[in-house]
Enzyme design. Sequence first.
Site, short mmCIF file in Angstrom:
data_model
loop_
_atom_site.label_atom_id
_atom_site.label_comp_id
_atom_site.label_asym_id
_atom_site.label_seq_id
_atom_site.Cartn_x
_atom_site.Cartn_y
_atom_site.Cartn_z
N HIS A 1 2.16 1.93 -3.39
CA HIS A 1 1.30 3.12 -3.76
C HIS A 1 2.00 4.56 -3.90
O HIS A 1 1.11 5.56 -4.20
CB HIS A 1 -0.26 3.04 -3.44
CG HIS A 1 -0.82 1.75 -3.38
ND1 HIS A 1 -2.04 1.39 -3.18
CD2 HIS A 1 -0.50 0.69 -4.15
CE1 HIS A 1 -2.51 0.21 -3.47
NE2 HIS A 1 -1.56 -0.22 -4.06
N ASP B 1 0.96 -0.95 0.03
CA ASP B 1 0.17 -0.10 0.05
C ASP B 1 1.08 1.40 0.09
O ASP B 1 1.93 1.12 -0.51
CB ASP B 1 -0.94 -0.17 1.23
CG ASP B 1 -2.24 0.56 0.91
OD1 ASP B 1 -2.23 1.85 0.63
OD2 ASP B 1 -3.49 0.01 0.98
#
Length: 391
Positions: free
Chosen positions: A240, A217
Amino acid sequence: MVYPKSSLVLALLSMFISIVPATSMTYNVVSLGAKADGKTDSTQAFVSAWTKACASVKPAVIYVPAGRFYLRQVVFSGPCKNNAIIMRIVGTLAAPSDYRVLGNTGKWLAFQYVDGVTISGGVLDGQGTGLWACKASGNSCPSGATTLEFSISNNIAVHGLTSLNSQMFHIVVNGCNNVKMQGVRVTAAGNSPNSDGIHVQLSSSISILNSKIGTGDDCISIGPGTTNLWIENVACGPGHGISIGSLGKDQQEAGVQNVTVKTVTFTNTQNGLRIKSWGRPSNGFAKDILFQHAVMTNVQNPILIDQNYCPGNKGCPGQASGVKISGVTYQDIHGTSATEVAVKFDCSPGNPCSRIRLEDVKLTYKNQVAQASCSHAAGTSTGFVQPTSCL
Ligand SMILES: *[C@@H]1O[C@H](CO)[C@@H](O)[C@H](O)[C@H]1NC(C)=O
């Protein structure tokens, strides 16, 4: 100037006292019953070490020697009798691999209400792979535990720490002031869910330096109420990217102000430098943000402002984000985009982005010129900017 003899003696004495470090107490977890065999539950030994260190009026060291220590949840709670506790970790702390043990507790190792705590070295193994597999299977699973959390605390330092395979977020800083993290390594699979590297919120004077974060993430996520954050020399990927947000989930929300992100690299990440807010009413904001010296390698969205975040299309469709984004500078950002649109400012129709500045930007897509897309975004561009600015 002539000193009376007695004050000269006092001056010398106080000089002497200030240069001699106060002796500190050392608590070795093994002496308190911990076993470095990776399977004996050492939770109680760590709790005892903390209780003693926290009750000490002198500075204290909690020493964790080499080896693997199995720990269930430990909450290191203050306030303490001294403000200089160092946890020196040589070995590895391992969480239960059965995610049912910690899955609903929210956190594994947590420091709260402390002032003056340093964590030096060590590996924290969150053993999250079982939970990730559960989440991937579509069954109902617990949300998982953050590996290391600091909340409502001041004057924290973390250096040379490695966090592996957290069930959920790796490191969280919540409600803290003056936190310095250096030489942190985060490692988890690129498809591990909700495994943000470092998450900061409601905190001020935080620095994250010389660190390497690869996870599933966000590399670093910056939540509401973060001010005076400095990020420098951080390598992200997979994951991310660095994200301010999500902001504006709540109607009443503290803003984000004065964030510097410099000398960062993104390799094969979903985003590079992102600001995102929910598309719904809020009094939140993000302002005075500097993104400087970033290198992108095969990044899907190198520069992105997304103010229409609406996961599951619930509670937001058709609404404009109330979050005001202003004063965001992108300076010396270059590299490769994995998609055609390398720069995207998708701002709120109700609260357009203002004072966006692009300076010396060069992002390419398949060795060609990439594209920029703007809606409700205003600002300026100076120097060489490619793709051509749409501001
Ligand atoms: C912004 O934050 C940095 C630390 O990251 C701090 O040194 C600086 O003084 C802050 N600037 C303002 C205007 O508060």
